[in-house]
Write a protein that holds these residues in place. Structure first.
Motif, short mmCIF file in Angstrom:
data_model
loop_
_atom_site.label_atom_id
_atom_site.label_comp_id
_atom_site.label_asym_id
_atom_site.label_seq_id
_atom_site.Cartn_x
_atom_site.Cartn_y
_atom_site.Cartn_z
N GLY A 1 0.80 -1.21 0.00
CA GLY A 1 0.00 0.00 0.00
C GLY A 1 0.84 1.26 0.00
O GLY A 1 0.55 2.22 -0.73
N PHE A 2 1.92 1.26 0.79
CA PHE A 2 2.72 2.48 0.90
C PHE A 2 3.59 2.71 -0.33
O PHE A 2 3.97 3.84 -0.61
N ILE A 3 3.92 1.65 -1.05
CA ILE A 3 4.73 1.85 -2.25
C ILE A 3 3.86 2.18 -3.47
O ILE A 3 4.32 2.82 -4.42
N SER A 4 2.59 1.76 -3.43
CA SER A 4 1.71 2.01 -4.57
C SER A 4 0.86 3.26 -4.40
O SER A 4 0.38 3.83 -5.38
N GLY A 5 0.67 3.71 -3.15
CA GLY A 5 -0.10 4.92 -2.92
C GLY A 5 -1.60 4.67 -2.88
O GLY A 5 -2.06 3.53 -2.90
N ASN A 6 -2.38 5.76 -2.83
CA ASN A 6 -3.84 5.69 -2.75
C ASN A 6 -4.30 4.81 -1.59
O ASN A 6 -5.23 4.01 -1.73
N LEU A 7 -3.65 4.97 -0.45
CA LEU A 7 -3.95 4.10 0.70
C LEU A 7 -5.39 4.25 1.18
O LEU A 7 -6.14 3.28 1.20
N GLY A 8 -5.73 5.46 1.59
CA GLY A 8 -7.03 5.66 2.22
C GLY A 8 -8.20 5.49 1.28
O GLY A 8 -9.25 4.96 1.67
N ASN A 9 -8.05 5.94 0.02
CA ASN A 9 -9.20 5.92 -0.88
C ASN A 9 -9.27 4.68 -1.76
O ASN A 9 -10.22 4.52 -2.52
N MET A 10 -8.26 3.78 -1.69
CA MET A 10 -8.33 2.59 -2.53
C MET A 10 -7.82 1.33 -1.82
O MET A 10 -8.53 0.33 -1.73
N ARG A 11 -6.59 1.33 -1.32
CA ARG A 11 -6.02 0.10 -0.77
C ARG A 11 -6.78 -0.39 0.47
O ARG A 11 -7.11 -1.56 0.58
N VAL A 12 -7.03 0.51 1.41
CA VAL A 12 -7.73 0.11 2.64
C VAL A 12 -9.15 -0.35 2.35
O VAL A 12 -9.56 -1.43 2.84
N PRO A 13 -9.95 0.38 1.54
CA PRO A 13 -11.30 -0.13 1.25
C PRO A 13 -11.28 -1.49 0.54
O PRO A 13 -12.08 -2.36 0.86
N CYS A 14 -10.36 -1.67 -0.43
CA CYS A 14 -10.29 -2.95 -1.14
C CYS A 14 -9.90 -4.09 -0.20
O CYS A 14 -10.45 -5.19 -0.28
N SER A 15 -8.96 -3.80 0.70
CA SER A 15 -8.56 -4.80 1.68
C SER A 15 -9.72 -5.16 2.60
O SER A 15 -9.99 -6.35 2.85
N ALA A 16 -10.39 -4.16 3.10
CA ALA A 16 -11.50 -4.40 4.03
C ALA A 16 -12.66 -5.13 3.36
O ALA A 16 -13.24 -6.06 3.94
N LEU A 17 -12.97 -4.76 2.13
CA LEU A 17 -14.07 -5.40 1.42
C LEU A 17 -13.73 -6.84 1.06
O LEU A 17 -14.61 -7.71 1.08
N ALA A 18 -12.47 -7.08 0.70
CA ALA A 18 -12.05 -8.45 0.39
C ALA A 18 -12.21 -9.34 1.62
O ALA A 18 -12.70 -10.48 1.52
N GLN A 19 -11.81 -8.84 2.77
CA GLN A 19 -11.94 -9.62 4.01
C GLN A 19 -13.40 -9.84 4.38
O GLN A 19 -13.78 -10.92 4.84
N ALA A 20 -14.22 -8.81 4.16
CA ALA A 20 -15.64 -8.94 4.46
C ALA A 20 -16.31 -9.93 3.52
O ALA A 20 -17.19 -10.71 3.93
N ALA A 21 -15.90 -9.94 2.25
CA ALA A 21 -16.50 -10.84 1.27
C ALA A 21 -16.17 -12.30 1.58
O ALA A 21 -17.02 -13.19 1.43
N VAL A 22 -14.94 -12.56 2.03
CA VAL A 22 -14.52 -13.92 2.34
C VAL A 22 -14.93 -14.30 3.76
O VAL A 22 -14.89 -15.47 4.14
N LYS A 23 -15.31 -13.31 4.57
CA LYS A 23 -15.76 -13.51 5.94
C LYS A 23 -14.66 -14.11 6.82
O LYS A 23 -14.85 -15.13 7.51
N VAL A 24 -13.49 -13.47 6.77
CA VAL A 24 -12.40 -13.88 7.65
C VAL A 24 -12.33 -12.93 8.84
O VAL A 24 -12.78 -11.78 8.76
N GLU A 25 -11.76 -13.39 9.91
CA GLU A 25 -11.64 -12.58 11.12
C GLU A 25 -10.47 -11.61 10.97
O GLU A 25 -9.35 -12.05 10.71
N PRO A 26 -10.70 -10.30 11.11
CA PRO A 26 -9.61 -9.33 10.97
C PRO A 26 -8.47 -9.61 11.95
O PRO A 26 -8.70 -10.01 13.09
N GLY A 27 -7.25 -9.41 11.49
CA GLY A 27 -6.09 -9.61 12.33
C GLY A 27 -5.51 -11.00 12.29
O GLY A 27 -4.44 -11.24 12.87
#
Length: 223
Positions: free
Chosen positions: A88-114
């Protein structure tokens, strides 16, 4: 218990440690390469502005964004995971792209965060977002100006709400999982905004105060 310990050790040896090694190298190279355009212009066209001006510019940027150097890695790491943080830090767009995509991917697969599963899912989600981002960026560079020129003013005005809508949806998604912390963060942020505090005070205060509140709340619930 022994099997889980062996799996954790193998995961650390075969995945975590190589990720740390490669992530450090690539991020440091990214820092070095970011100076190449400025160095080229300075050498090619003799346009060196002088160290005094460079330091003044750096101080101005550091004063505005310096707090984010600490806040973003701490606040985003639980969602992104270790590999996702490097990516995320090397590609940029952390807050508006990387974090939402990461969070949505985890929610879609229904894994426990962390968890390690969440870390792997996060990595795949971020990798997909980077590939998509590159494709869209190329298309935007080729045809972006034309597409924007034919869009009506009402659509262009809506672009101003993209970032707030992304962060709002992310807040709602995580606030539902921990309603007390979500309400605390919202109320605290509104109070600080109404008090007229600057952004560089509001953001770190809200982040660290909510972390502290969440820890205290979780300890009380476990007793």
């Amino acid at each position: 218990m022994t099997d889980k310990l062996n799996i954790d050790q193998e995961y650390d040896a075969q995945y975590t440690q190589p990720v740390i090694k490669l992530g450090r190298i690539l991020n440091l190279l990214g820092v070095l390469f970011s100076f190449l355009p400025a160095l080229y212009i300075s050498i090619r066209y003799s346009a060196f502005p002088g160290m005094a001006n460079i330091l003044k510019g750096w101080a101005l940027i550091a004063a505005i964004f310096g707090s984010y150097y600490i806040i973003e890695p701490i606040s985003y790491f639980p969602v992104l995971g270790l590999p996702g943080t490097f990516m995320g830090f090397i590609s940029g767009n952390l807050g508006n792209m990387r974090v939402p995509c990461s969070a949505l991917a985890q929610a879609a697969v229904k894994v426990e965060p962390g968890t390690k599963k969440a870390e792997l899912v996060s990595t795949l989600g971020i990798a997909g977002s980077i590939i998509t981002n590159l494709i869209v960026t190329v298309l935007a560079a080729v045809a972006g100006s034309y597409i924007i020129s034919i869009l009506p003013d009402s659509v262009l005005a809506a672009f101003d709400f993209i970032a707030p809508s992304i962060f709002g949806s992310m807040y709602a998604m995580f606030a539902i999982k921990d309603l007390k912390s979500g309400i605390f963060a919202l109320v605290l942020t509104v109070i600080m905004i109404k008090a007229g505090l600057p952004t560089y005070v509001i953001v770190p205060s809200a982040v660290f105060a909510t972390i502290f509140f969440g820890i205290k709340t979780r300890k009380k619930e476990e007793k």
